[in-house]
Design a protein around this motif. Structure first.
Motif, PDB file in Angstrom:
ATOM      1  N   ALA A  99      30.954 -19.516  -8.622  1.00  0.00           N
ATOM      2  CA  ALA A  99      31.935 -18.527  -9.077  1.00  0.00           C
ATOM      3  C   ALA A  99      31.313 -17.592 -10.104  1.00  0.00           C
ATOM      4  O   ALA A  99      31.556 -16.378 -10.078  1.00  0.00           O
ATOM      5  CB  ALA A  99      33.153 -19.237  -9.669  1.00  0.00           C
ATOM      6  N   ASN A 100      30.518 -18.133 -11.007  1.00  0.00           N
ATOM      7  CA  ASN A 100      29.837 -17.293 -11.997  1.00  0.00           C
ATOM      8  C   ASN A 100      28.886 -16.313 -11.332  1.00  0.00           C
ATOM      9  O   ASN A 100      28.761 -15.160 -11.751  1.00  0.00           O
ATOM     10  CB  ASN A 100      29.054 -18.178 -12.977  1.00  0.00           C
ATOM     11  N   GLU A 101      28.212 -16.787 -10.293  1.00  0.00           N
ATOM     12  CA  GLU A 101      27.279 -15.922  -9.581  1.00  0.00           C
ATOM     13  C   GLU A 101      28.004 -14.746  -8.935  1.00  0.00           C
ATOM     14  O   GLU A 101      27.529 -13.603  -8.980  1.00  0.00           O
ATOM     15  CB  GLU A 101      26.533 -16.735  -8.523  1.00  0.00           C
ATOM     16  N   LYS A 102      29.139 -15.026  -8.327  1.00  0.00           N
ATOM     17  CA  LYS A 102      29.903 -13.948  -7.692  1.00  0.00           C
ATOM     18  C   LYS A 102      30.395 -12.941  -8.724  1.00  0.00           C
ATOM     19  O   LYS A 102      30.371 -11.733  -8.500  1.00  0.00           O
ATOM     20  CB  LYS A 102      31.087 -14.534  -6.924  1.00  0.00           C
ATOM     21  N   ARG A 103      30.848 -13.466  -9.889  1.00  0.00           N
ATOM     22  CA  ARG A 103      31.304 -12.542 -10.935  1.00  0.00           C
ATOM     23  C   ARG A 103      30.154 -11.688 -11.449  1.00  0.00           C
ATOM     24  O   ARG A 103      30.321 -10.496 -11.694  1.00  0.00           O
ATOM     25  CB  ARG A 103      31.940 -13.324 -12.083  1.00  0.00           C
ATOM     26  N   ALA A 104      28.987 -12.300 -11.604  1.00  0.00           N
ATOM     27  CA  ALA A 104      27.828 -11.553 -12.097  1.00  0.00           C
ATOM     28  C   ALA A 104      27.412 -10.473 -11.105  1.00  0.00           C
ATOM     29  O   ALA A 104      27.042  -9.360 -11.489  1.00  0.00           O
ATOM     30  CB  ALA A 104      26.663 -12.505 -12.358  1.00  0.00           C
ATOM     31  N   ALA A 105      27.474 -10.798  -9.808  1.00  0.00           N
ATOM     32  CA  ALA A 105      27.081  -9.833  -8.783  1.00  0.00           C
ATOM     33  C   ALA A 105      28.043  -8.653  -8.727  1.00  0.00           C
ATOM     34  O   ALA A 105      27.666  -7.542  -8.334  1.00  0.00           O
ATOM     35  CB  ALA A 105      27.016 -10.519  -7.426  1.00  0.00           C
ATOM     36  N   ALA A 106      29.307  -8.885  -9.136  1.00  0.00           N
ATOM     37  CA  ALA A 106      30.312  -7.833  -9.082  1.00  0.00           C
ATOM     38  C   ALA A 106      30.262  -6.905 -10.295  1.00  0.00           C
ATOM     39  O   ALA A 106      30.884  -5.842 -10.289  1.00  0.00           O
ATOM     40  CB  ALA A 106      31.712  -8.444  -8.975  1.00  0.00           C
TER      41      ALA A 106
END
Length: 210
Positions: free
Chosen positions: A192-199
């Motif tokens: 989830a953190n990775e997806k937020r960072a990518a966004a």
């Protein structure tokens, strides 16, 4: 080459299988640099993989379970631990989960952390350690095969006598269901953190500090 079904003890079963293969192949080397010795061991492991009817990927990407944190270092912000790392080998099988393999000359490496996380995900984890003293403890689910070598000085070269089938295998404790469930929760949090960072919008480059 037959192997037992998967389970918490499979890492040890695989370590024994590899040791037997190296012994039957009379594997050894002499007068190699550290890099050459690691390459020789890696090639032998790849041959074992092929003899077992599997295939493998070198420098295979993996991700740590714990979510990275954005850390400031002067003018530069960076993720710690990094978003991803690389396994020396990832063995792909049709009859079970992939096997994580690390090959190291010393304990001072990230191998333990990578293998620990792969074992927590339910994947067999095999650490091939050659030369030098060994750390006393291993993470749960990880098996270590030790290949003792001799070294010379000026120039530094390594030699390994023929594998006899008696080389030490050490195994960490079994992974508990509670530890695996907790790892799964933390793994999902990291994703989830990775997806937020990518966004996030891309931040400007480094600014010089005065």
């Amino acid at each position: 080459m037959a192997h037992e079904p998967t389970g918490d003890g499979e890492s040890e079963i695989l370590a024994v299988s590899l040791r037997t293969y190296l012994s039957e192949a009379d594997f050894s080397f002499s007068g190699l640099t550290g890099k050459e010795a690691t390459q020789s061991i890696t090639r032998a492991v790849v041959r074992w993989v092929g003899a077992s009817g599997w295939r493998c990927r070198t420098e295979a990407q993996m991700r740590y379970i714990d979510p990275p944190r954005l850390t400031s270092g002067g003018c530069v912000a960076y993720w710690s631990p990094s978003w991803s790392a690389y396994l020396d080998l990832r063995v792909i099988r049709k009859d079970g989960p992939p096997i994580a393999v690390e090959i190291d000359r010393a304990d001072e490496s990230t191998a333990v952390d990578k293998l620990r996380d792969e074992a927590l995900r339910g994947r067999p984890a095999l650490w091939i350690r050659w030369h030098g003293a060994l750390r006393a403890e291993l993470p749960a689910g990880v098996a270590r095969l030790h290949l003792p070598t001799r070294s010379s000085r000026s120039p530094l070269r390594y030699s390994l006598a023929s594998v006899t089938g008696t080389e030490a295998i050490t195994v960490g404790p079994a992974v508990t269901p509670e530890a695996r469930a907790d790892a799964q929760r933390r793994d999902q949090e990291r994703l989830a953190n990775e997806k937020r960072a990518a966004a996030r919008p891309q931040e400007p480059g480094c600014t010089r500090c005065y």
